[in-house]
Design an enzyme around this catalytic site. Structure first.
Site, PDB file in Angstrom:
ATOM      1  N   ASP A  87       0.804  -1.228   0.000  1.00  0.00           N
ATOM      2  CA  ASP A  87       0.000   0.000   0.000  1.00  0.00           C
ATOM      3  C   ASP A  87       0.831   1.269   0.000  1.00  0.00           C
ATOM      4  O   ASP A  87       0.408   2.301  -0.483  1.00  0.00           O
ATOM      5  CB  ASP A  87      -0.940   0.028   1.210  1.00  0.00           C
ATOM      6  CG  ASP A  87      -0.184   0.290   2.499  1.00  0.00           C
ATOM      7  OD1 ASP A  87       0.733  -0.486   2.819  1.00  0.00           O
ATOM      8  OD2 ASP A  87      -0.492   1.301   3.170  1.00  0.00           O
ATOM      9  N   ASP A  90       5.706   0.234   3.272  1.00  0.00           N
ATOM     10  CA  ASP A  90       5.954  -1.016   3.992  1.00  0.00           C
ATOM     11  C   ASP A  90       5.652  -2.188   3.061  1.00  0.00           C
ATOM     12  O   ASP A  90       5.411  -1.994   1.880  1.00  0.00           O
ATOM     13  CB  ASP A  90       5.071  -1.065   5.245  1.00  0.00           C
ATOM     14  CG  ASP A  90       3.610  -0.918   4.871  1.00  0.00           C
ATOM     15  OD1 ASP A  90       3.003  -1.926   4.472  1.00  0.00           O
ATOM     16  OD2 ASP A  90       3.084   0.223   4.918  1.00  0.00           O
ATOM     17  N   TYR A 238      -5.338   0.128   9.000  1.00  0.00           N
ATOM     18  CA  TYR A 238      -6.443   0.550   8.137  1.00  0.00           C
ATOM     19  C   TYR A 238      -7.751   0.142   8.789  1.00  0.00           C
ATOM     20  O   TYR A 238      -8.579  -0.539   8.212  1.00  0.00           O
ATOM     21  CB  TYR A 238      -6.274   0.001   6.717  1.00  0.00           C
ATOM     22  CG  TYR A 238      -5.159   0.723   6.002  1.00  0.00           C
ATOM     23  CD1 TYR A 238      -5.356   2.005   5.497  1.00  0.00           C
ATOM     24  CD2 TYR A 238      -3.897   0.162   5.885  1.00  0.00           C
ATOM     25  CE1 TYR A 238      -4.332   2.697   4.875  1.00  0.00           C
ATOM     26  CE2 TYR A 238      -2.853   0.849   5.266  1.00  0.00           C
ATOM     27  CZ  TYR A 238      -3.083   2.110   4.758  1.00  0.00           C
ATOM     28  OH  TYR A 238      -2.074   2.792   4.152  1.00  0.00           O
ATOM     29  N   GLU A 475       5.823   9.722   3.197  1.00  0.00           N
ATOM     30  CA  GLU A 475       5.480   8.392   2.675  1.00  0.00           C
ATOM     31  C   GLU A 475       4.504   8.494   1.494  1.00  0.00           C
ATOM     32  O   GLU A 475       3.505   9.202   1.574  1.00  0.00           O
ATOM     33  CB  GLU A 475       4.853   7.538   3.794  1.00  0.00           C
ATOM     34  CG  GLU A 475       4.640   6.084   3.402  1.00  0.00           C
ATOM     35  CD  GLU A 475       4.251   5.193   4.586  1.00  0.00           C
ATOM     36  OE1 GLU A 475       3.872   5.727   5.653  1.00  0.00           O
ATOM     37  OE2 GLU A 475       4.334   3.952   4.427  1.00  0.00           O
TER      38      GLU A 475
END
Ligand SMILES: *[C@@H]1O[C@H](CO)[C@@H](O)[C@H](O)[C@H]1NC(C)=O
Ligand SMILES: *[C@@H]1O[C@H](CO)[C@@H](O)[C@H](O)[C@H]1NC(C)=O
Ligand SMILES: *[C@@H]1O[C@H](CO)[C@@H](O)[C@H](O)[C@H]1NC(C)=O
Ligand SMILES: *[C@@H]1O[C@H](CO)[C@@H](O)[C@H](O)[C@H]1NC(C)=O
Length: 496
Positions: A87, A90, A238, A475
């Site tokens: 996603d 990571d 999430y 990120e």
């Protein structure tokens, strides 16, 4: 309202009107579009194809599906869960945001695919990479796999996806422990993609649509949140903060668009009352997207009225700088802000919706009435979206492009494991979990350019540190890029 108050609103409104109107820089939207899609190749998990262009990435996670958490998954068969996307920075595959990004990529093609030129093919490949995986995660009836990888253990390592030696546990939801939001979002992605592939890959499209309908039925019939069923496996990463009602309506909306069936039309009409966050659109909250998608749908009991169109207008008034009902902030440099990290996701999502709605308004020959004599024309919506896209591409106080590899100056230390560690090409030996820390802490630029990645972005004062540790700003994520692909496609054809 008193005269002074009205005057204050008019003055503030006029100042804010300047945001997005003074554009001097010319951007190469075609170049940015190409890069925004290329980014998805850098996020690929699984066996990479011959056509892979981002060559510093290699095959990874080829055993995914072999280790299953059997707390909820009671079936006995083996499942192949190779593929899909990481996603962000990571190495976990979080299917909830992955599905949202896929739905939005498909929507981008449906609205603006004609403006994508040679990158249409690359966008279709990016969508197919996800839908191939979603067919796998929904292949056992009565279950939906929602995640591969243990987030705490994964996040504790700074490791290349190609090297992962942490457990790759796969987690499913079931009839008894449901996950309506994640299942419905996967159904939405499959339904939206079925429209995209209908013309050139009709068999594949039929398969996607059939599966979308089954998975939606599962999501709707066995109601509950995966946050409750799986707890700390998915939260706080999430976690579904906003509830699953919006995803059910969102999935029904896409199924309505794909099938035109009355069943879905009634479903969206009867359940739209549960969709209340008119001004929001993102991986957790689909509300504004639902309304903008359904503007042509009329109320079941009143064909001269569309509750969706009215709500889509209210979304515009929630983001328009000069609107009296504005619920977002703008930095001095003109960038939209919402509270929380990774702000650029809100910027790209709002820009995309503004462009889609502006096309609707243009066809209907209407403006949005935000009250206090503030009217937003289709042109104004485009202008605002363009000011946001231009900010991302470098028209901002730092003259910094927030897209890696675009323009002369861009972030060099993005929070991304694969990008920051040397590639297998230059460093074939394994780099274990904690051995990566030296690279994480280093002041050097990342080893590999994750071309097209758009980071979380600056703070409200338009400053940006370019620090790997500052993940809220540095990120990149798939759901920042997905709506931007659509917006860039639009500006690739319409220069203003
Ligand atoms: C439409 O009208 C029917 C019959 O009066 C009613 O039962 C239903 O709730 C109405 N639907 C909506 C969305 O208002
Ligand atoms: C249908 O909607 C229109 C527009 O909002 C409204 O003026 C009208 O009163 C509604 N009709 C009925 C029967 O509710
Ligand atoms: C950004 O570019 C403008 C125009 O070229 C220049 O005036 C300004 O000083 C630059 N700002 C920074 C922070 O580099
Ligand atoms: C932005 O600037 C203001 C005023 O200088 C300051 O109070 C605030 O803390 C700054 N915000 C951030 C996120 O840096």
């Amino acid at each position: 309202m008193g005269f002074i108050q009205r005057l204050v609103i008019i003055v503030i409104g006029s100042l804010l009107c300047l945001i997005g109107t003074s554009i001097g820089l010319k951007h190469n939207y075609g170049d940015a579009l190409k890069k925004s899609i290329l980014f998805f190749e850098g996020q690929r998990s699984g066996k990479l194809p011959q056509t892979q262009r981002m060559n510093w990435r290699k095959d990874s996670a080829l055993q995914d599906g072999s280790q299953i958490d059997h707390t909820l998954f009671s079936a006995s068969q083996q499942v192949d869960l190779v593929g899909g996307y990481y996603d962000a920075g990571d190495n976990v595959k979080f299917n909830f945001p992955m599905a949202f990004s896929t739905t939005v990529l498909a929507w981008s093609v449906i609205e603006f695919g004609k403006s994508m030129g040679p990158d249409l093919k690359n966008t279709l490949d990016a969508i197919g990479w996800a839908t191939d995986y979603f067919l796998k995660v929904t292949s056992v009836p009565g279950f939906v796999f929602v995640q591969v990888g243990e987030p705490y253990k994964d996040h504790n390592c700074w490791e290349r996806p190609e090297d992962m030696d942490q457990p790759r546990i796969s987690y499913a939801v079931s009839k008894d422990h449901p996950g309506s939001e994640v299942s419905a979002e996967i159904a939405a992605a499959l339904a939206a993609a079925s429209i995209v592939f209908r013309k050139h890959h009709p068999d594949y499209s039929t398969r996607l649509l059939q599966r979308a309908r089954e998975v939606f039925d599962f999501a709707d019939k066995y109601r509950g949140s995966y946050s409750d069923s799986l707890g700390s496996t998915v939260c706080p990463f999430y976690c579904d903060f906003g509830g699953y009602q919006d995803e059910l309506v969102w999935a029904a909306a896409w199924l309505l668009k794909a099938t035109k069936l009355h069943y879905y039309r009634d479903y969206v009409n009867n359940n739209i009352v549960n969709v209340k966050n008119i001004g929001e659109f993102g991986w957790d909250t689909k509300d504004a997207g639902i309304n903008v998608l359904l503007t042509k749908v009329r109320h079941v009991n009143n064909s001269s009225y569309s509750p969706f169109l009215a709500n889509a207008d209210r979304f515009v008034c929630a983001v328009l700088p000069e609107s009296p009902s504005r619920s977002v902030q703008y930095s001095k440099g003109g960038l939209l802000f919402r509270p929380g990290g990774s702000n650029m996701q809100h910027v790209t999502a709002a820009s995309f919706l503004l462009l889609v709605h502006s096309s609707h308004l243009r066809k209907l020959k209407r403006k949005v009435d935000c009250g206090s004599n503030i009217f937003a024309s289709p042109k104004r919506l485009r202008q605002l979206a363009r000011s946001q896209v231009d900010y991302i591409l470098g028209h901002n106080p730092l003259n910094l492009s927030y897209m890696v590899g675009y323009g002369p100056k861009f972030p060099l230390r993005i929070h991304h494991r694969a990008s920051s560690l040397p590639s297998l090409v230059n460093h074939p030996g394994q780099i274990h979990c904690k051995e990566g820390s030296t690279y994480f802490e280093s002041q050097n630029p990342n080893s590999n350019l994750l071309v097209g990645a758009v980071v979380g972005g600056p703070d409200i004062n338009d400053s940006y540190e370019d620090s790997r540790a500052d993940f809220a700003h540095s990120e990149p994520t798939t759901y920042i890029n997905a709506p931007l692909v659509g917006a860039l496609a639009f500006f690739n054809r319409h220069r203003h």
